[in-house]
Design a protein around this motif. Structure first.
Motif, PDB file in Angstrom:
ATOM      1  N   ARG A 157       0.855  -1.191   0.000  1.00 36.35           N
ATOM      2  CA  ARG A 157       0.000   0.000   0.000  1.00 36.35           C
ATOM      3  C   ARG A 157       0.892   1.243   0.000  1.00 36.35           C
ATOM      4  NH1 ARG A 157      -5.356  -1.257   1.343  1.00 36.35           N
ATOM      5  NH2 ARG A 157      -5.608  -3.354   2.241  1.00 36.35           N
ATOM      6  N   GLY A 158       0.591   2.147  -0.929  1.00 39.58           N
ATOM      7  CA  GLY A 158       1.391   3.357  -1.013  1.00 39.58           C
ATOM      8  C   GLY A 158       2.731   3.169  -1.698  1.00 39.58           C
ATOM      9  N   VAL A 159       2.917   2.020  -2.312  1.00 42.07           N
ATOM     10  CA  VAL A 159       4.182   1.719  -2.991  1.00 42.07           C
ATOM     11  C   VAL A 159       3.914   1.575  -4.478  1.00 42.07           C
ATOM     12  CG1 VAL A 159       6.055   0.055  -3.230  1.00 42.07           C
ATOM     13  CG2 VAL A 159       5.132   0.578  -0.957  1.00 42.07           C
ATOM     14  N   ALA A 160       4.715   2.231  -5.286  1.00 43.46           N
ATOM     15  CA  ALA A 160       4.616   2.040  -6.727  1.00 43.46           C
ATOM     16  C   ALA A 160       5.253   0.713  -7.107  1.00 43.46           C
ATOM     17  CB  ALA A 160       5.313   3.170  -7.464  1.00 43.46           C
ATOM     18  N   THR A 161       4.640   0.010  -8.029  1.00 47.05           N
ATOM     19  CA  THR A 161       5.171  -1.274  -8.483  1.00 47.05           C
ATOM     20  C   THR A 161       5.244  -1.281 -10.002  1.00 47.05           C
ATOM     21  OG1 THR A 161       2.952  -2.245  -8.469  1.00 47.05           O
ATOM     22  CG2 THR A 161       4.299  -2.533  -6.486  1.00 47.05           C
ATOM     23  N   ALA A 162       6.145  -2.065 -10.516  1.00 42.25           N
ATOM     24  CA  ALA A 162       6.351  -2.078 -11.959  1.00 42.25           C
ATOM     25  C   ALA A 162       6.901  -3.421 -12.409  1.00 42.25           C
ATOM     26  CB  ALA A 162       7.317  -0.975 -12.361  1.00 42.25           C
ATOM     27  N   TRP A 163       6.785  -3.649 -13.685  1.00 40.34           N
ATOM     28  CA  TRP A 163       7.422  -4.781 -14.337  1.00 40.34           C
ATOM     29  C   TRP A 163       8.331  -4.258 -15.442  1.00 40.34           C
ATOM     30  CZ3 TRP A 163       7.017  -9.802 -12.745  1.00 40.34           C
ATOM     31  CH2 TRP A 163       5.982 -10.115 -11.856  1.00 40.34           C
ATOM     32  N   PHE A 164       9.520  -4.784 -15.469  1.00 40.12           N
ATOM     33  CA  PHE A 164      10.467  -4.528 -16.539  1.00 40.12           C
ATOM     34  C   PHE A 164      10.847  -5.875 -17.152  1.00 40.12           C
ATOM     35  CE2 PHE A 164      11.605  -0.049 -15.909  1.00 40.12           C
ATOM     36  CZ  PHE A 164      11.057   0.186 -14.657  1.00 40.12           C
ATOM     37  N   PRO A 181      17.880 -11.122 -24.105  1.00 38.87           N
ATOM     38  CA  PRO A 181      19.322 -11.343 -24.258  1.00 38.87           C
ATOM     39  C   PRO A 181      19.959 -10.275 -25.139  1.00 38.87           C
ATOM     40  CG  PRO A 181      18.150 -13.406 -24.494  1.00 38.87           C
ATOM     41  CD  PRO A 181      17.103 -12.333 -24.435  1.00 38.87           C
ATOM     42  N   GLY A 182      21.017  -9.675 -24.637  1.00 35.66           N
ATOM     43  CA  GLY A 182      21.743  -8.687 -25.415  1.00 35.66           C
ATOM     44  C   GLY A 182      21.104  -7.315 -25.478  1.00 35.66           C
ATOM     45  N   LYS A 183      20.016  -7.136 -24.738  1.00 36.59           N
ATOM     46  CA  LYS A 183      19.314  -5.854 -24.767  1.00 36.59           C
ATOM     47  C   LYS A 183      19.274  -5.236 -23.379  1.00 36.59           C
ATOM     48  CE  LYS A 183      16.386  -6.802 -28.775  1.00 36.59           C
ATOM     49  NZ  LYS A 183      14.996  -6.734 -29.313  1.00 36.59           N
ATOM     50  N   GLU A 184      18.966  -3.944 -23.340  1.00 34.24           N
ATOM     51  CA  GLU A 184      18.845  -3.258 -22.065  1.00 34.24           C
ATOM     52  C   GLU A 184      17.498  -3.584 -21.408  1.00 34.24           C
ATOM     53  OE1 GLU A 184      21.562   0.710 -23.040  1.00 34.24           O
ATOM     54  OE2 GLU A 184      19.425   0.901 -22.655  1.00 34.24           O
ATOM     55  N   ARG A 185      17.463  -3.347 -20.109  1.00 33.05           N
ATOM     56  CA  ARG A 185      16.211  -3.554 -19.392  1.00 33.05           C
ATOM     57  C   ARG A 185      15.171  -2.565 -19.901  1.00 33.05           C
ATOM     58  NH1 ARG A 185      16.581  -5.248 -13.197  1.00 33.05           N
ATOM     59  NH2 ARG A 185      18.055  -6.603 -14.308  1.00 33.05           N
ATOM     60  N   GLU A 186      13.968  -3.090 -20.129  1.00 27.61           N
ATOM     61  CA  GLU A 186      12.921  -2.311 -20.791  1.00 27.61           C
ATOM     62  C   GLU A 186      11.695  -2.199 -19.893  1.00 27.61           C
ATOM     63  OE1 GLU A 186      10.315  -2.852 -24.940  1.00 27.61           O
ATOM     64  OE2 GLU A 186      11.140  -4.592 -23.890  1.00 27.61           O
ATOM     65  N   PHE A 187      11.114  -0.999 -19.836  1.00 25.35           N
ATOM     66  CA  PHE A 187       9.887  -0.782 -19.078  1.00 25.35           C
ATOM     67  C   PHE A 187       8.732  -1.520 -19.738  1.00 25.35           C
ATOM     68  CE2 PHE A 187       6.726   1.235 -16.589  1.00 25.35           C
ATOM     69  CZ  PHE A 187       5.710   1.657 -17.442  1.00 25.35           C
ATOM     70  N   VAL A 188       7.915  -2.175 -18.912  1.00 28.02           N
ATOM     71  CA  VAL A 188       6.724  -2.872 -19.416  1.00 28.02           C
ATOM     72  C   VAL A 188       5.466  -2.181 -18.911  1.00 28.02           C
ATOM     73  CG1 VAL A 188       5.426  -5.036 -19.412  1.00 28.02           C
ATOM     74  CG2 VAL A 188       7.940  -5.075 -19.526  1.00 28.02           C
ATOM     75  N   THR A 189       5.345  -2.052 -17.593  1.00 31.59           N
ATOM     76  CA  THR A 189       4.148  -1.462 -17.019  1.00 31.59           C
ATOM     77  C   THR A 189       4.422  -1.049 -15.587  1.00 31.59           C
ATOM     78  OG1 THR A 189       1.805  -1.859 -16.482  1.00 31.59           O
ATOM     79  CG2 THR A 189       3.293  -3.725 -16.275  1.00 31.59           C
ATOM     80  N   ALA A 190       3.631  -0.119 -15.083  1.00 26.38           N
ATOM     81  CA  ALA A 190       3.770   0.326 -13.707  1.00 26.38           C
ATOM     82  C   ALA A 190       2.428   0.741 -13.148  1.00 26.38           C
ATOM     83  CB  ALA A 190       4.754   1.481 -13.605  1.00 26.38           C
ATOM     84  N   SER A 191       2.341   0.639 -11.846  1.00 24.98           N
ATOM     85  CA  SER A 191       1.175   1.093 -11.104  1.00 24.98           C
ATOM     86  C   SER A 191       1.661   2.131 -10.103  1.00 24.98           C
ATOM     87  CB  SER A 191       0.516  -0.088 -10.374  1.00 24.98           C
ATOM     88  OG  SER A 191      -0.551   0.356  -9.559  1.00 24.98           O
ATOM     89  N   SER A 192       1.008   3.274 -10.067  1.00 24.78           N
ATOM     90  CA  SER A 192       1.473   4.366  -9.226  1.00 24.78           C
ATOM     91  C   SER A 192       1.352   4.031  -7.739  1.00 24.78           C
ATOM     92  CB  SER A 192       0.670   5.625  -9.540  1.00 24.78           C
ATOM     93  OG  SER A 192      -0.679   5.438  -9.148  1.00 24.78           O
ATOM     94  N   ARG A 193       1.893   4.894  -6.915  1.00 19.73           N
ATOM     95  CA  ARG A 193       1.895   4.648  -5.474  1.00 19.73           C
ATOM     96  C   ARG A 193       0.488   4.530  -4.909  1.00 19.73           C
ATOM     97  NH1 ARG A 193       5.202   9.569  -3.640  1.00 19.73           N
ATOM     98  NH2 ARG A 193       4.465   8.926  -1.584  1.00 19.73           N
ATOM     99  N   THR A 194      -0.429   5.286  -5.461  1.00 14.02           N
ATOM    100  CA  THR A 194      -1.811   5.203  -4.986  1.00 14.02           C
ATOM    101  C   THR A 194      -2.550   4.021  -5.595  1.00 14.02           C
ATOM    102  OG1 THR A 194      -2.646   6.576  -6.771  1.00 14.02           O
ATOM    103  CG2 THR A 194      -1.901   7.694  -4.763  1.00 14.02           C
ATOM    104  N   GLY A 195      -1.964   3.443  -6.641  1.00 13.95           N
ATOM    105  CA  GLY A 195      -2.645   2.362  -7.347  1.00 13.95           C
ATOM    106  C   GLY A 195      -3.692   2.852  -8.318  1.00 13.95           C
ATOM    107  N   GLY A 196      -3.884   4.185  -8.353  1.00 13.88           N
ATOM    108  CA  GLY A 196      -4.929   4.735  -9.199  1.00 13.88           C
ATOM    109  C   GLY A 196      -4.506   4.954 -10.635  1.00 13.88           C
ATOM    110  N   GLY A 197      -3.215   4.915 -10.894  1.00 14.18           N
ATOM    111  CA  GLY A 197      -2.738   5.127 -12.249  1.00 14.18           C
ATOM    112  C   GLY A 197      -1.913   3.948 -12.718  1.00 14.18           C
ATOM    113  N   THR A 198      -2.192   3.495 -13.926  1.00 15.91           N
ATOM    114  CA  THR A 198      -1.395   2.425 -14.512  1.00 15.91           C
ATOM    115  C   THR A 198      -0.855   2.878 -15.852  1.00 15.91           C
ATOM    116  OG1 THR A 198      -3.394   1.425 -15.457  1.00 15.91           O
ATOM    117  CG2 THR A 198      -2.616   0.543 -13.350  1.00 15.91           C
ATOM    118  N   TYR A 199       0.319   2.430 -16.179  1.00 17.81           N
ATOM    119  CA  TYR A 199       1.018   2.898 -17.364  1.00 17.81           C
ATOM    120  C   TYR A 199       1.620   1.685 -18.077  1.00 17.81           C
ATOM    121  CZ  TYR A 199       0.523   7.060 -14.555  1.00 17.81           C
ATOM    122  OH  TYR A 199       0.001   8.066 -13.789  1.00 17.81           O
TER     123      TYR A 199
END
Length: 125
Positions: free
Chosen positions: A29-36, A40-58
């Motif tokens: 609760r109150g923590v932003a979470t994400a998946w990256f 192989p051979g590539k940089e870490r890439e953003f997939v999705t995130a949920s904001s600290r409130t959980g009200g916003g997803t990207y």
């Protein structure tokens, strides 16, 4: 916060998979979470995130409409539902969390303090 990712595996293109990221040490609760992800051979890439409130997803454009991030506060677990998987989704998937990150930094891997160990997803054509 300790994060434990699981649920990876080998699937065929078009199939679905759900990843889990169980947190311990504090509530999400109150923590932003994400998946990256990192292929192989590539940089870490953003997939999705949920904001600290959980009200916003990207979502990154490459997964928008196919992947869904969600959380179960009672289980202190974050999920990544992946549908219509493609071979280019093949990667090690990492969950991340941070209690102080701002919205504009949600897609920046260097902004996260806590990381899971990664789980491999392989999509065959």
């Amino acid at each position: 916060v300790q994060l434990q990712a699981s649920g990876g595996g080998v699937v065929q293109a078009g199939e679905s998979l759900r990843l889990s990221c169980a947190a311990s040490g504090r509530t999400l609760r109150g923590v932003a979470t994400a998946w990256f992800r990192q292929a192989p051979g590539k940089e870490r890439e953003f997939v999705t995130a949920s904001s600290r409130t959980g009200g916003g997803t990207y979502y990154s454009n490459s997964v928008k409409g196919r992947f869904t991030i969600s959380r179960d506060n009672a289980k202190n677990t974050v999920y990544l539902q992946m549908n219509s998987l493609k071979p280019e989704d093949t990667a090690v998937y990492y969950c991340a969390a941070d209690a102080s990150i701002i919205t504009s930094s949600l897609s920046n891997p260097t902004a996260y303090d806590y990381w899971g160990q990664g789980t491999l997803v392989t999509v065959s054509s």
